[in-house]
Design a protein around this motif. Structure first.
Motif, short mmCIF file in Angstrom:
data_model
loop_
_atom_site.label_atom_id
_atom_site.label_comp_id
_atom_site.label_asym_id
_atom_site.label_seq_id
_atom_site.Cartn_x
_atom_site.Cartn_y
_atom_site.Cartn_z
N GLY A 35 0.87 -0.98 0.12
CA GLY A 35 0.03 0.11 -0.20
C GLY A 35 0.93 1.24 -0.05
N PRO A 36 0.48 2.29 -0.53
CA PRO A 36 1.19 3.58 -0.74
C PRO A 36 1.70 4.11 0.61
CG PRO A 36 -0.83 3.74 -1.98
CD PRO A 36 -0.89 2.50 -1.31
N SER A 37 0.81 4.05 1.70
CA SER A 37 1.24 4.79 2.92
C SER A 37 2.34 4.11 3.61
CB SER A 37 -0.04 4.68 3.88
OG SER A 37 -0.27 3.48 4.23
N GLN A 38 2.69 2.71 3.37
CA GLN A 38 3.71 1.87 3.87
C GLN A 38 5.03 2.06 3.33
OE1 GLN A 38 2.83 0.45 6.89
NE2 GLN A 38 1.02 1.57 6.74
N ILE A 39 5.10 2.38 2.10
CA ILE A 39 6.42 2.42 1.32
C ILE A 39 7.34 3.61 1.74
CG2 ILE A 39 5.30 1.05 -0.43
CD1 ILE A 39 5.80 3.27 -2.28
N THR A 40 8.53 3.27 1.95
CA THR A 40 9.69 4.44 1.89
C THR A 40 10.38 4.19 1.07
OG1 THR A 40 11.03 3.15 3.30
CG2 THR A 40 9.28 3.90 4.65
N LEU A 41 11.41 5.39 0.83
CA LEU A 41 12.35 5.48 -0.11
C LEU A 41 13.42 4.51 0.08
CD1 LEU A 41 13.08 9.33 -0.44
CD2 LEU A 41 11.76 7.93 -1.91
N ALA A 42 13.59 4.14 1.51
CA ALA A 42 14.56 3.14 1.72
C ALA A 42 14.07 1.59 1.51
CB ALA A 42 14.80 2.86 3.27
N THR A 43 12.72 1.32 1.28
CA THR A 43 12.10 0.08 0.96
C THR A 43 12.31 0.17 -0.51
OG1 THR A 43 10.54 0.36 2.91
CG2 THR A 43 9.99 -1.25 0.67
N TYR A 50 19.23 -0.82 -4.80
CA TYR A 50 20.29 0.44 -4.72
C TYR A 50 19.88 0.82 -3.19
CZ TYR A 50 20.00 0.68 -9.62
OH TYR A 50 20.16 0.23 -11.12
N SER A 51 20.80 2.02 -2.94
CA SER A 51 20.71 2.76 -1.54
C SER A 51 19.55 3.81 -1.72
CB SER A 51 22.04 3.30 -1.34
OG SER A 51 22.08 4.66 -2.11
N ARG A 52 19.00 4.22 -0.38
CA ARG A 52 18.01 5.16 -0.33
C ARG A 52 18.69 6.44 -0.92
NH1 ARG A 52 14.73 7.31 5.05
NH2 ARG A 52 14.22 9.39 4.00
N GLY A 53 19.90 6.82 -0.79
CA GLY A 53 20.18 7.72 -1.34
C GLY A 53 20.09 8.25 -2.79
N LEU A 54 20.24 6.98 -3.48
CA LEU A 54 20.10 7.11 -4.88
C LEU A 54 18.63 7.40 -5.31
CD1 LEU A 54 21.48 6.64 -7.57
CD2 LEU A 54 20.64 4.29 -7.68
N VAL A 55 17.83 6.73 -4.41
CA VAL A 55 16.29 6.76 -4.69
C VAL A 55 15.90 8.45 -4.43
CG1 VAL A 55 13.90 6.30 -4.10
CG2 VAL A 55 15.79 4.76 -3.66
N THR A 56 16.66 9.19 -3.38
CA THR A 56 16.54 10.57 -3.08
C THR A 56 17.13 11.45 -4.37
OG1 THR A 56 16.55 10.10 -0.97
CG2 THR A 56 16.84 12.67 -1.45
N HIS A 57 18.21 10.78 -4.87
CA HIS A 57 19.02 11.42 -5.89
C HIS A 57 18.14 11.72 -7.01
CE1 HIS A 57 21.96 12.77 -8.66
NE2 HIS A 57 21.78 11.88 -9.42
N HIS A 58 17.16 10.52 -7.38
CA HIS A 58 16.64 10.52 -8.68
C HIS A 58 15.20 11.27 -8.44
CE1 HIS A 58 18.37 7.88 -11.64
NE2 HIS A 58 18.98 7.33 -10.58
N PHE A 59 14.42 11.23 -7.35
CA PHE A 59 13.22 11.72 -7.10
C PHE A 59 12.95 12.77 -6.22
CE2 PHE A 59 12.65 7.19 -8.26
CZ PHE A 59 12.26 7.28 -9.61
N GLY A 60 14.14 12.84 -5.02
CA GLY A 60 13.97 14.10 -4.22
C GLY A 60 13.09 13.62 -3.08
N SER A 61 12.00 13.04 -3.11
CA SER A 61 11.18 12.84 -2.20
C SER A 61 10.11 11.79 -2.36
CB SER A 61 10.26 13.99 -1.70
OG SER A 61 9.31 14.43 -2.62
#
Length: 216
Positions: A35-43, A50-61
């Motif tokens: 479900g949308p509310s349960q996922i995180t960038l780290a997940t 990949y790392s959470r940092g790369l997810v943040t790099h690609h999307f920001g939030s």
């Protein structure tokens, strides 16, 4: 610019595109399962390798990532469901559309499961994503409305049918069947399709017997 630098830039763009594709696939899987509310960038990063940092790099939030995901699943749905029915009679086109839709529902890939979950979430939880889901919904209705209208112009479909009203009703039934199948894997999709086709073609072509053509 040297050949080496141009090649290097293309390689970087390819790697970036591949990373984004994998991240969005991982996000779709997570949305469908959790479900949308349960996922995180780290997940999402962990699922994609990949790392959470790369997810943040690609999307920001997370919000930006979710908006990108809604846009992606909407585009893929349009290409898969609306873009594959070929030329032919209006009846053949509508039957081809139903073939594609029910084939997808019978074995929903994560991207389509995510689309249904995100649609339900947009209804339940107002957010910036609702506008994207709404636009996709309207496009779906408009496309089906136009196909019914074309059938009327060709003399294949009854002219007393309200194309927009029937499109609303048909999509409501189709989405309801898809949501039921997600909840209950034992749902008899073939039976649902038979009855839906009888209703649709009975309304559109009341003087024609389509029962013998439905082999689902």
């Amino acid at each position: 610019m040297s050949r080496g630098s141009a090649s290097e830039r293309r390689s970087q763009e390819e790697r970036r595109g591949e990373a984004e594709r994998r991240l969005l696939e991982a996000a779709a899987e997570a949305v469908a399962e959790l479900g949308p509310s349960q996922i995180t960038l780290a997940t999402v990063g962990e699922r994609a390798g990949y790392s959470r940092g790369l997810v943040t790099h690609h999307f920001g939030s997370k919000g930006a990532m979710m908006e990108r995901l809604v846009g992606t699943v909407s585009e893929q749905f349009r290409d898969e469901i609306l873009g594959k029915t070929g030329a032919g009679s209006a009846v053949e086109a509508l039957r081809g559309f139903l073939d594609i839709y029910f084939t997808a529902v019978a074995d929903l890939p994560p991207i389509n499961r995510a689309r249904l979950v995100l649609w339900a979430d947009a209804v339940a939880t107002p957010s910036e994503r609702r506008a994207i889901v709404l636009a996709s919904d309207r496009e779906f209705r408009e496309e089906l409305t136009e196909r019914i209208t074309q059938g009327q112009r060709a003399g294949e479909f009854a002219t007393e049918v309200d194309p927009h009203g029937l499109a609303i009703t048909a999509i409501g039934a189709l989405r309801g069947i898809a949501l039921q199948s997600m909840l209950d894997p034992e749902l008899d999709l073939a039976a649902g399709r038979r009855e839906l086709e009888q209703m649709l073609f009975g309304r559109l072509c009341p003087t024609t017997d389509f029962g013998s053509h439905n082999k689902s």
